[in-house]
Design a protein around this motif. Structure first.
Motif, PDB file in Angstrom:
ATOM      1  N   SER A  83     -45.232  11.354  -5.851  1.00 14.69           N
ATOM      2  CA  SER A  83     -45.310  10.801  -4.586  1.00 14.69           C
ATOM      3  C   SER A  83     -45.772   9.425  -4.358  1.00 14.69           C
ATOM      4  CB  SER A  83     -46.313  11.714  -3.762  1.00 14.69           C
ATOM      5  OG  SER A  83     -47.504  11.630  -4.110  1.00 14.69           O
ATOM      6  N   PHE A  84     -45.261   8.430  -3.835  1.00 16.56           N
ATOM      7  CA  PHE A  84     -45.416   6.974  -3.663  1.00 16.56           C
ATOM      8  C   PHE A  84     -45.119   6.871  -1.914  1.00 16.56           C
ATOM      9  CE2 PHE A  84     -45.277   6.896  -8.201  1.00 16.56           C
ATOM     10  CZ  PHE A  84     -45.895   5.681  -8.593  1.00 16.56           C
ATOM     11  N   ALA A  85     -45.929   5.787  -1.659  1.00 16.21           N
ATOM     12  CA  ALA A  85     -45.403   5.280   0.003  1.00 16.21           C
ATOM     13  C   ALA A  85     -45.319   3.696  -0.453  1.00 16.21           C
ATOM     14  CB  ALA A  85     -46.679   5.476   0.534  1.00 16.21           C
ATOM     15  N   VAL A  86     -44.105   3.634  -0.555  1.00 11.67           N
ATOM     16  CA  VAL A  86     -43.665   1.901  -0.765  1.00 11.67           C
ATOM     17  C   VAL A  86     -43.563   1.280   0.904  1.00 11.67           C
ATOM     18  CG1 VAL A  86     -41.692   0.780  -1.619  1.00 11.67           C
ATOM     19  CG2 VAL A  86     -41.950   3.066  -2.395  1.00 11.67           C
ATOM     20  N   ARG A  87     -44.289   0.294   0.748  1.00  9.60           N
ATOM     21  CA  ARG A  87     -44.433  -0.506   2.091  1.00  9.60           C
ATOM     22  C   ARG A  87     -43.935  -2.004   2.059  1.00  9.60           C
ATOM     23  NH1 ARG A  87     -51.008   1.038   2.108  1.00  9.60           N
ATOM     24  NH2 ARG A  87     -50.509   2.857   2.654  1.00  9.60           N
ATOM     25  N   ALA A  88     -42.743  -2.347   2.838  1.00  4.88           N
ATOM     26  CA  ALA A  88     -42.093  -3.403   3.094  1.00  4.88           C
ATOM     27  C   ALA A  88     -42.524  -4.165   4.283  1.00  4.88           C
ATOM     28  CB  ALA A  88     -40.589  -3.167   2.811  1.00  4.88           C
ATOM     29  N   ALA A  89     -42.695  -5.224   4.394  1.00  4.29           N
ATOM     30  CA  ALA A  89     -43.118  -6.144   5.577  1.00  4.29           C
ATOM     31  C   ALA A  89     -42.083  -7.192   5.510  1.00  4.29           C
ATOM     32  CB  ALA A  89     -44.359  -6.598   5.669  1.00  4.29           C
ATOM     33  N   PHE A  90     -41.510  -7.484   6.785  1.00  7.26           N
ATOM     34  CA  PHE A  90     -40.557  -8.401   6.838  1.00  7.26           C
ATOM     35  C   PHE A  90     -40.992  -9.536   8.032  1.00  7.26           C
ATOM     36  CE2 PHE A  90     -38.380  -4.978   5.482  1.00  7.26           C
ATOM     37  CZ  PHE A  90     -37.804  -5.064   4.398  1.00  7.26           C
ATOM     38  N   THR A  91     -40.832 -10.846   7.984  1.00  9.53           N
ATOM     39  CA  THR A  91     -41.264 -11.835   9.003  1.00  9.53           C
ATOM     40  C   THR A  91     -39.974 -12.415   9.789  1.00  9.53           C
ATOM     41  OG1 THR A  91     -40.687 -13.654   7.416  1.00  9.53           O
ATOM     42  CG2 THR A  91     -43.115 -12.810   7.553  1.00  9.53           C
ATOM     43  N   LYS A  92     -38.832 -11.948   9.387  1.00  5.65           N
ATOM     44  CA  LYS A  92     -37.606 -12.224  10.213  1.00  5.65           C
ATOM     45  C   LYS A  92     -36.425 -11.647   9.740  1.00  5.65           C
ATOM     46  CE  LYS A  92     -36.568 -16.029   6.995  1.00  5.65           C
ATOM     47  NZ  LYS A  92     -36.364 -17.881   6.713  1.00  5.65           N
ATOM     48  N   LYS A 123     -44.524  15.148  -5.665  1.00  5.30           N
ATOM     49  CA  LYS A 123     -45.643  15.902  -6.623  1.00  5.30           C
ATOM     50  C   LYS A 123     -46.936  15.177  -6.457  1.00  5.30           C
ATOM     51  CE  LYS A 123     -42.342  17.421 -10.111  1.00  5.30           C
ATOM     52  NZ  LYS A 123     -41.835  17.415 -11.443  1.00  5.30           N
ATOM     53  N   GLU A 124     -48.053  15.768  -6.244  1.00  7.23           N
ATOM     54  CA  GLU A 124     -49.302  15.241  -6.080  1.00  7.23           C
ATOM     55  C   GLU A 124     -50.229  15.183  -7.458  1.00  7.23           C
ATOM     56  OE1 GLU A 124     -51.169  17.240  -2.933  1.00  7.23           O
ATOM     57  OE2 GLU A 124     -49.080  17.798  -2.088  1.00  7.23           O
ATOM     58  N   GLY A 125     -51.134  14.772  -7.215  1.00  2.37           N
ATOM     59  CA  GLY A 125     -52.238  14.695  -8.227  1.00  2.37           C
ATOM     60  C   GLY A 125     -52.135  14.138  -9.829  1.00  2.37           C
ATOM     61  N   VAL A 126     -51.004  13.423  -9.667  1.00  3.66           N
ATOM     62  CA  VAL A 126     -50.794  12.670 -10.991  1.00  3.66           C
ATOM     63  C   VAL A 126     -50.671  11.045 -10.570  1.00  3.66           C
ATOM     64  CG1 VAL A 126     -49.226  12.216 -12.981  1.00  3.66           C
ATOM     65  CG2 VAL A 126     -49.566  14.421 -11.899  1.00  3.66           C
ATOM     66  N   VAL A 127     -51.345  10.315 -11.303  1.00  4.54           N
ATOM     67  CA  VAL A 127     -51.185   8.783 -11.126  1.00  4.54           C
ATOM     68  C   VAL A 127     -49.701   8.294 -11.642  1.00  4.54           C
ATOM     69  CG1 VAL A 127     -51.895   6.443 -11.492  1.00  4.54           C
ATOM     70  CG2 VAL A 127     -53.623   8.190 -11.091  1.00  4.54           C
ATOM     71  N   GLY A 144     -53.146  -1.778  -4.350  1.00  7.45           N
ATOM     72  CA  GLY A 144     -52.665  -0.352  -5.140  1.00  7.45           C
ATOM     73  C   GLY A 144     -54.129   0.627  -5.071  1.00  7.45           C
ATOM     74  N   PRO A 145     -53.720   1.781  -5.532  1.00 10.58           N
ATOM     75  CA  PRO A 145     -54.652   2.901  -5.714  1.00 10.58           C
ATOM     76  C   PRO A 145     -55.652   2.468  -7.045  1.00 10.58           C
ATOM     77  CG  PRO A 145     -52.821   3.808  -6.641  1.00 10.58           C
ATOM     78  CD  PRO A 145     -52.458   2.320  -6.083  1.00 10.58           C
ATOM     79  N   LEU A 146     -56.855   2.918  -6.960  1.00 12.23           N
ATOM     80  CA  LEU A 146     -58.059   2.784  -7.902  1.00 12.23           C
ATOM     81  C   LEU A 146     -57.618   3.841  -8.925  1.00 12.23           C
ATOM     82  CD1 LEU A 146     -60.536   1.725  -8.745  1.00 12.23           C
ATOM     83  CD2 LEU A 146     -61.797   3.434  -7.879  1.00 12.23           C
ATOM     84  N   ALA A 147     -57.631   3.401 -10.277  1.00 15.14           N
ATOM     85  CA  ALA A 147     -57.184   4.187 -11.462  1.00 15.14           C
ATOM     86  C   ALA A 147     -58.320   4.990 -11.784  1.00 15.14           C
ATOM     87  CB  ALA A 147     -56.823   3.298 -12.526  1.00 15.14           C
ATOM     88  N   LYS A 148     -58.063   6.383 -11.694  1.00 16.96           N
ATOM     89  CA  LYS A 148     -59.377   7.338 -12.071  1.00 16.96           C
ATOM     90  C   LYS A 148     -59.659   7.250 -13.569  1.00 16.96           C
ATOM     91  CE  LYS A 148     -59.420   8.542  -7.801  1.00 16.96           C
ATOM     92  NZ  LYS A 148     -60.528   8.142  -6.870  1.00 16.96           N
TER      93      LYS A 148
END
Length: 271
Positions: free
Chosen positions: A50-59, A162-166, A267-271
């Protein structure tokens, strides 16, 4: 092509609800201004994580893209989300960025907006709206995801369940292979973890480079030092540390600081 489109429409999950556990586990991946094509963008080595891919645009006219690797028969799941606040939630569907998914064989699918389902994500304490969802059985190979803007906007694309795996993300390598069991060893590209270690956070502990951990994610607050309304000292005190408690004490439940914080996500803190 008509059969493909029909299959895509049939696989869109309209009006359903995803549990908070799935969304909470999404690892953030922020697309950079340089990620203008799938070939130049990051590669998620295992697209089922599982990933949350973030995209920001200005125009209008801007593009950002990424890829994800799958094995044959893997579950391909994609969600299109926006933050439930102005200006994003006031944009009409035809003003939002388009998402085109291309499979390894070259067939393309454009994400359809079929809902505006509210969802509260407890980990980051942010309200979202689901606009579209797509799922299918994956082919073997790399899928590309190209996002094209029609104006100023910010969106999140959820990939994998899938959760629980970096997960691992590869940048700067045009060809990479998801590890597949084989009797013949093959070289794999050096992968960069999607997370950041606490050691790296502690090393970035100055006004010149200020990183901080907040609720399990790592943020680069360097640019916020001079722009913080409460003074630079409040931010400098977070540099190189876990600032979760301090941030919660000052800004718990406040939408503007949360939004500003999200713009500095690494990004996420690596455990």
């Amino acid at each position: 092509m008509r059969k493909l489109i029909a299959g895509v429409l049939a696989s869109l999950i309209i009006g359903s609800t995803i549990s908070s556990g799935v969304a909470e586990a999404h690892q953030p991946l922020v697309l950079l201004d340089s990620d203008t094509s799938a070939a130049n963008g990051p590669l998620i080595v295992d697209g089922t994580l599982s990933f949350a891919v973030r995209a920001a645009f200005t125009k209008a006219g801007q593009k950002k893209a990424f890829r994800a690797q799958f094995n044959k028969g893997d579950a391909l799941t994609v969600q299109y989300l926006i933050v439930d606040k102005k200006p994003e939630n006031t944009l009409r569907n035809n003003s939002l960025p388009t998402l085109v998914i291309t499979d390894p064989a070259g067939s393309k699918v454009t994400m359809k907006f079929s809902e505006r389902t509210k969802f509260y994500e407890p980990y980051s304490k942010v309200n979202y709206l689901y606009l579209g969802r797509y799922s299918s059985e994956a082919q073997s190979g790399k899928y590309s995801f190209v996002i094209s803007s029609k104006g100023r906007a910010a969106i999140t694309i959820g990939v994998g369940e899938k959760e629980g795996v970096v997960g691992e993300v590869v940048r700067g390598v045009k060809e990479a292979t998801k590890p597949i069991a084989s009797s013949t060893p093959t070289a794999t590209p050096k992968a960069e973890s999607a997370g950041y270690t606490m050691e790296k956070v502690k090393a970035n502990n100055s006004a010149a480079s200020c990183w901080s951990v907040i609720r399990g994610n790592v943020y680069d607050l360097t640019k916020w030092i001079g722009a913080h309304p409460g003074g630079s000292g409040a931010i400098r005190g977070l540099c190189g540390t876990d600032g979760s408690a301090e941030f919660a004490a000052k800004h718990q439940g406040q939408s503007n600081p949360e939004s500003r914080l999200n713009s500095y996500l690494l990004g996420p803190l690596a455990k």
